[in-house]
Write an enzyme that holds these catalytic residues in place. Structure first.
Site, mmCIF file in Angstrom:
data_model
loop_
_atom_site.group_PDB
_atom_site.id
_atom_site.type_symbol
_atom_site.label_atom_id
_atom_site.label_comp_id
_atom_site.label_asym_id
_atom_site.label_seq_id
_atom_site.Cartn_x
_atom_site.Cartn_y
_atom_site.Cartn_z
ATOM 1 N N ARG A 238 0.849 -1.190 0.000
ATOM 2 C CA ARG A 238 0.000 0.000 0.000
ATOM 3 C C ARG A 238 0.885 1.240 0.000
ATOM 4 O O ARG A 238 1.882 1.312 0.728
ATOM 5 C CB ARG A 238 -0.933 0.014 1.220
ATOM 6 N N ASP B 77 4.393 -0.201 -7.382
ATOM 7 C CA ASP B 77 3.087 -0.430 -7.997
ATOM 8 C C ASP B 77 2.015 0.394 -7.301
ATOM 9 O O ASP B 77 0.917 0.558 -7.829
ATOM 10 C CB ASP B 77 2.716 -1.913 -7.938
ATOM 11 N N GLU C 167 -2.049 8.581 -4.619
ATOM 12 C CA GLU C 167 -2.327 7.710 -5.753
ATOM 13 C C GLU C 167 -3.578 8.196 -6.462
ATOM 14 O O GLU C 167 -4.631 8.315 -5.825
ATOM 15 C CB GLU C 167 -2.516 6.273 -5.256
ATOM 16 N N HIS D 185 -0.734 0.600 -10.062
ATOM 17 C CA HIS D 185 -1.525 -0.291 -9.208
ATOM 18 C C HIS D 185 -2.186 -1.395 -10.042
ATOM 19 O O HIS D 185 -3.397 -1.623 -9.960
ATOM 20 C CB HIS D 185 -2.586 0.503 -8.439
#
Length: 370
Positions: free
Chosen positions: A284, A308, A313, A332
């Protein structure tokens, strides 16, 4: 072709078809979920929930294609398929089960609710509330189902960074044959190196398994115990992370986002890293302090990073991390590419278990938040 040859061909075709049909029937089983992915049944018996019923009303979000068409799967259930929270609100008072939604207003309006199925692994954005804490409502999720794909993504990032592939990719548009980049990229072999997996859960376990197969020493941390699979050389508890990062050539963040993990990888933690280590985050974004990561990369403390997930985000287009030659960023997407029939299977299996009053697969612990 003779009649005998035709008969032989037909028999072989039938045998092949029957063999494959049998294999397909056994392809998705609870045993495979448990053995291959570590999926487990929870501790809450569905029939003991205050508002449980063997004939539930199930609200299903149609935002995901695998969520449609459950009305005929399990006898005795009423399925209401809706496309939005607003539409779901019209049926909330009758709902015993909600699939795919975790909206605060919707959950509050569902006074007869006993089960929420979140259609992803993370539940940090889900307002679980007092009913979950009291054990009045059970929450399940898709944790571990995509872990093999995410594990491969982490390994792909590590290998790409270790072989300097981002730098070579940047030379391609100009058609430059830059053999000198090999030295600048710090090309190396991972065999014999040490990986630390922070968060030895479903995803972390898949990363560790693959790293061991590449000849790496594998260290890991977990919150629950020091027990781990045989492909992990040492399992430490969470408080050992600052010491273990000092030993690792590659650190993989596979942690969930909780109160204890938010901002865990800060300037102090990155200062403990081995000089020239790589950092991979497939957990996360909120578990890292982005400015601290940027400083560690800019100073050369870290040799590179694969991300990722980010915080914020999506990462703003003007953020300097985008332009760094030793950073790989994917939006992601590490879970993509896995066998999505697992999703359908676990929904069907959990529906069957709920109606039968049994414990459900992938139950979320309200105390831990995952």
């Amino acid at each position: 072709m003779s009649a005998r040859t035709k008969l032989s061909t037909t028999l072989l075709t039938m045998i092949f078809w029957l063999a494959n049909a049998s294999a397909a029937d056994d392809r998705w089983t609870v045993e495979r979920l448990q053995d291959e992915l570590g999926v487990k049944a929870g501790w809450t018996v569905a029939s003991e929930l205050p508002t449980w019923t063997a004939n539930p009303v199930v609200l299903v979000s149609l935002e995901k294609p695998y969520a449609a068409g459950f009305g005929e799967l399990v006898p005795g259930i009423e399925v209401i398929e809706v496309s939005s929270v607003r539409e779901a609100m019209l049926h909330a008072p009758r709902a015993n089960v909600i699939f795919g939604f975790c909206d605060a207003e919707l959950l509050e309006a569902a006074s007869n609710l006993s089960w929420v199925f979140v259609f992803h692994a993370g539940v940090e954005a889900c307002p679980l509330g007092e009913r979950l804490a009291r054990g009045d409502v059970v929450v399940t999720n898709f944790q571990k189902l995509a872990s093999p794909a995410i594990g491969e993504h982490a390994i792909a990032m590590m290998l790409a960074l270790g072989r300097g592939l981002p730098r070579f990719k940047q030379a391609m548009p100009a058609g430059e044959w830059r053999r000198d980049l090999g030295a600048d990229a710090g090309m190396q072999v991972v065999a014999g190196k040490t990986m630390l997996v922070a968060g030895l859960g479903g995803i972390g376990g898949q990363v560790a398994r693959r790293a061991k197969a590449l000849g790496m020493e594998v260290l890991a941390t977990r919150n629950s115990s020091r027990e781990g699979p045989d492909y992990v050389d040492y399992v430490g508890l969470s408080h050992e992370l600052p010491e273990l990062v000092k030993r690792a050539d590659v650190v993989v963040d596979a942690l969930p986002l909780t109160g204890a993990t938010r901002g865990l990888f800060d300037a102090e933690m990155f200062a403990d890293f081995k000089e020239g280590a790589y950092f991979i985050n497939i957990g996360r974004g909120g578990t890292i302090v982005t400015d601290a990561l940027l400083e560690a990369l800019t100073s050369g403390k870290l040799a590179g990073a694969g991300l990722d997930v980010t915080d914020p985000e999506p990462l703003p287009p003007e953020h300097p991390l985008w332009q760094m030659p030793n950073v790989i960023i994917t939006p992601h997407v590490s879970a993509r590419g896995f066998d999505r029939e697992w999703l359908r299977f676990i929904i069907e299996e959990n529906l069957r278990r709920y109606v039968a009053g049994e414990a459900l697969l992938n139950e979320v612990d309200p105390a831990r938040g995952y």
